[in-house]
Design an enzyme around this catalytic site. Sequence first.
Site, PDB file in Angstrom:
ATOM      1  N   ASP A 196       0.869  -1.183   0.000  1.00  0.00           N
ATOM      2  CA  ASP A 196       0.000   0.000   0.000  1.00  0.00           C
ATOM      3  C   ASP A 196       0.902   1.228   0.000  1.00  0.00           C
ATOM      4  OD1 ASP A 196      -2.188   1.662   0.075  1.00  0.00           O
ATOM      5  OD2 ASP A 196      -2.581   1.393   2.219  1.00  0.00           O
ATOM      6  N   ASN A 201       1.716   6.735   3.763  1.00  0.00           N
ATOM      7  CA  ASN A 201       2.364   5.636   4.472  1.00  0.00           C
ATOM      8  C   ASN A 201       3.888   5.736   4.502  1.00  0.00           C
ATOM      9  OD1 ASN A 201      -0.100   4.534   5.091  1.00  0.00           O
ATOM     10  ND2 ASN A 201      -0.125   3.162   3.341  1.00  0.00           N
ATOM     11  N   ASP A 216       1.423   1.281   8.170  1.00  0.00           N
ATOM     12  CA  ASP A 216       0.288   0.571   7.556  1.00  0.00           C
ATOM     13  C   ASP A 216       0.774  -0.571   6.674  1.00  0.00           C
ATOM     14  OD1 ASP A 216      -1.495   2.121   8.892  1.00  0.00           O
ATOM     15  OD2 ASP A 216      -2.059   3.371   7.194  1.00  0.00           O
TER      16      ASP A 216
END
Length: 273
Positions: A196, A201, A216
Amino acid sequence: MTNCPFTGLSGCRGDCCNWLVLTGEWVPVTSGESDTKVYRRGDGAAYAKVAPASGIDALRGERDRVAWLAGTGIPGAEVLEWSESGDGRACLVTSAVAGVAAVELPPDARPKAVERLAGMLRRLHDLDVAACPFVRPLGSVFGQAEDVVRRGAVNPQFLRDEWRRERPEDLLARLESELPYAEERAAGDLVVCHGDACLPNFLFDPDSLEITGLIDLGRLGVADRYADLALTAVQLVDEWDLDPAGFLTAYGLPDPDRRRLDVYMLLDPLTWG
């Protein structure tokens, strides 16, 4: 009276989410796209994630990925606490990562930040694949997309303008026709992917512009490097209005496989729902 499933926090009567708020020590964080609730400790040094029964497996997987990455030298959070409570929830507490999210950096910092993003992804992708216990094969990711489309749960906000004019079923069919090509090209080129790799992030020191950590990590695993590269490239366009060519060149792909990029650019938004 039972203990709250967090070290040193006694008095929880079963509903961890409400108890965290009532203590005044934990503040709800409103960002996020899942049913998992996120809280920041008042001193800013830790985050708590509380998942319902349906999300325990996913949160357990994130816990294991955070712990694994912490042992690789890649900067990120550390697992501080884990428990599964009697009310059917799981609780994960991790240390906070200092810095600001890449998406919050001012325009004059972005050229240098792009180079650092490319370097960090390259560093992640250069980890020993054999040492990573997590895998995320393209077929399983496509299966997630199939489920989201079948349930009519595709979020149009995640789709680019031209995709919103098409039925999700047609987008999925287009992806399915491209799977053999992408799988063939990815064979022998699998790496440890973030899963992701969007700008929120990646956390940065706002002064030095060094990356302070990746967060994350619920989708981290061995996969096609283009899964990460495509998402970061899309984010650079959508969030910073930058041509991703410089990012890809800094990563080491001045002439990327555009067809492979397109597969993952379309696949990712169909997996969130």
